[in-house]
Design a protein around this motif. Structure first.
Motif, short mmCIF file in Angstrom:
data_model
loop_
_atom_site.label_atom_id
_atom_site.label_comp_id
_atom_site.label_asym_id
_atom_site.label_seq_id
_atom_site.Cartn_x
_atom_site.Cartn_y
_atom_site.Cartn_z
N ASP A 109 0.83 -1.21 0.00
CA ASP A 109 0.00 0.00 0.00
C ASP A 109 0.86 1.26 0.00
O ASP A 109 0.60 2.21 -0.75
CB ASP A 109 -0.91 0.01 1.23
N ILE A 110 1.87 1.28 0.86
CA ILE A 110 2.75 2.46 0.94
C ILE A 110 3.46 2.68 -0.38
O ILE A 110 3.57 3.81 -0.87
CB ILE A 110 3.75 2.30 2.10
N ARG A 113 1.13 4.13 -2.99
CA ARG A 113 0.81 5.52 -2.71
C ARG A 113 1.99 6.43 -3.01
O ARG A 113 1.81 7.56 -3.51
CB ARG A 113 0.35 5.66 -1.27
N PHE A 114 3.21 5.98 -2.72
CA PHE A 114 4.39 6.76 -3.08
C PHE A 114 4.46 6.98 -4.59
O PHE A 114 4.68 8.10 -5.08
CB PHE A 114 5.66 6.04 -2.63
N GLU A 115 4.30 5.90 -5.33
CA GLU A 115 4.42 5.99 -6.79
C GLU A 115 3.34 6.87 -7.39
O GLU A 115 3.58 7.58 -8.38
CB GLU A 115 4.36 4.58 -7.39
N SER A 116 2.15 6.84 -6.81
CA SER A 116 1.08 7.69 -7.31
C SER A 116 1.31 9.15 -6.95
O SER A 116 1.13 10.05 -7.79
CB SER A 116 -0.27 7.20 -6.75
N LYS A 117 1.72 9.41 -5.73
CA LYS A 117 1.87 10.79 -5.24
C LYS A 117 3.07 11.49 -5.87
O LYS A 117 3.05 12.70 -6.14
CB LYS A 117 2.03 10.76 -3.72
N LEU A 118 4.14 10.72 -6.09
CA LEU A 118 5.41 11.31 -6.55
C LEU A 118 5.69 10.96 -8.01
O LEU A 118 6.85 10.96 -8.44
CB LEU A 118 6.56 10.82 -5.66
N LYS A 119 4.65 10.72 -8.78
CA LYS A 119 4.82 10.28 -10.16
C LYS A 119 5.66 11.25 -10.99
O LYS A 119 6.55 10.84 -11.74
CB LYS A 119 3.45 10.09 -10.82
N ASP A 170 -0.27 7.20 8.35
CA ASP A 170 -1.36 6.23 8.45
C ASP A 170 -0.88 4.83 8.80
O ASP A 170 -1.70 3.92 8.93
CB ASP A 170 -2.13 6.17 7.12
N TYR A 171 0.44 4.64 8.96
CA TYR A 171 0.99 3.31 9.18
C TYR A 171 1.94 3.32 10.38
O TYR A 171 2.60 4.33 10.65
CB TYR A 171 1.75 2.84 7.93
N PRO A 172 2.06 2.19 11.09
CA PRO A 172 2.93 2.13 12.26
C PRO A 172 4.37 1.73 11.94
O PRO A 172 5.17 1.55 12.86
CB PRO A 172 2.26 1.05 13.12
#
Length: 265
Positions: A109-110, A113-119, A170-172
């Motif tokens: 998931d992380i 989300r990284f790849e989508s946000k920092l494309k 959002d993650y521990p």
């Protein structure tokens, strides 16, 4: 004179008062024998269980203690809160499998989300995202974050790290921020060597992550200076690649344990 004698005459003594004490004594004695009898009485159910157990041990004919029915037999078997387990390792294995599955899912998931946000930055080669079985490695070029020879973040760094914090909070998972430099010696009164500079840059990025909502107990900062190069420092392009900040996101939530097992590049 006769009336005076009647008034002053003493009442006759009661010779039966001893009966009160005697009755109390008998009552106590009766209670004592009742207690002694209850203590010395044998529990028939326990005696039968013990007898059957010993018989099974010595004669090798019975391998389990059979329950003794007391009273009317119920139509349905009583429900037991203890689960029927096959091998004793099964609960630990199932729990470990579930935990690892959850950790793998978080890493995926992380990473997505990284790849989508920092494309956009990934497309320009300024940010890279690499995923292994143990962590995600998010590498950021220094020119996105700092000016030359300084650990004070530029304005654009705040927006960039805020977008990363929005994901990580959002993650521990444990997070280790690593600072790297090239091999050109630094000339600064603030940073005596590239070690101090790389550590200060890592700490600055860790502080921004925490300001963005990431738990401080999840974060550690490490400076490697010039001693973990990614590329050849003899070229301009190589030195540019070596000047970077790496955000490692572990699959687990144990920061110190993760730091100790991270291999050198």
């Amino acid at each position: 004179m006769r009336r005076m004698r009647k008034r002053g005459a003493e009442a006759p003594e009661n010779h039966e008062r001893w009966l009160v004490s005697y009755a109390d004594f008998i009552t106590l004695l009766f209670a004592f024998f009742v207690v002694m009898y209850s203590v010395s009485s044998v529990n028939d159910g326990k005696y039968k269980i013990l007898s059957q157990t010993l018989d099974g041990v010595f004669n090798a004919t019975q391998r389990a203690v059979q329950p003794i029915q007391i009273g009317e037999e119920s139509a349905t078997q009583p429900h037991s809160d203890v689960p029927n387990l096959l091998p004793f390792e099964q609960p630990d294995r199932d729990e470990g499998t579930t935990r690892h599955s959850d950790e793998d899912g978080r890493l995926r998931d992380i990473s997505r989300r990284f790849e989508s946000k920092l494309k956009t930055l990934i497309g320009k080669g300024l940010v890279t995202v690499e995923v292994t079985d143990e962590w995600i490695e998010l590498s950021l070029r220094n020119n996105l974050l700092f000016t030359s020879g300084d650990a004070l973040p530029v304005d654009a760094a705040f927006t960039l790290i805020d977008s990363i914090s929005e994901i990580l909070k959002d993650y521990p998972n444990a997070i280790v921020v690593e600072g790297f430099t090239d091999n050109i010696p630094i000339r600064s009164d603030v940073y005596p060597s590239n070690w101090e500079l790389s550590a200060a840059r890592a700490a600055a990025m860790a502080r921004l992550l925490i300001m963005g909502g990431v738990g401080p107990q999840q974060v550690a900062a490490v400076g490697y200076g010039e001693y973990q190069p990614l590329a050849d420092n003899s070229t301009t392009a190589g030195r540019a690649r070596n000047r970077r900040v790496v955000i490692l996101v572990a699959r687990s939530d144990k920061v110190r344990q993760f730091i100790r097992r991270v291999p050198a590049e």
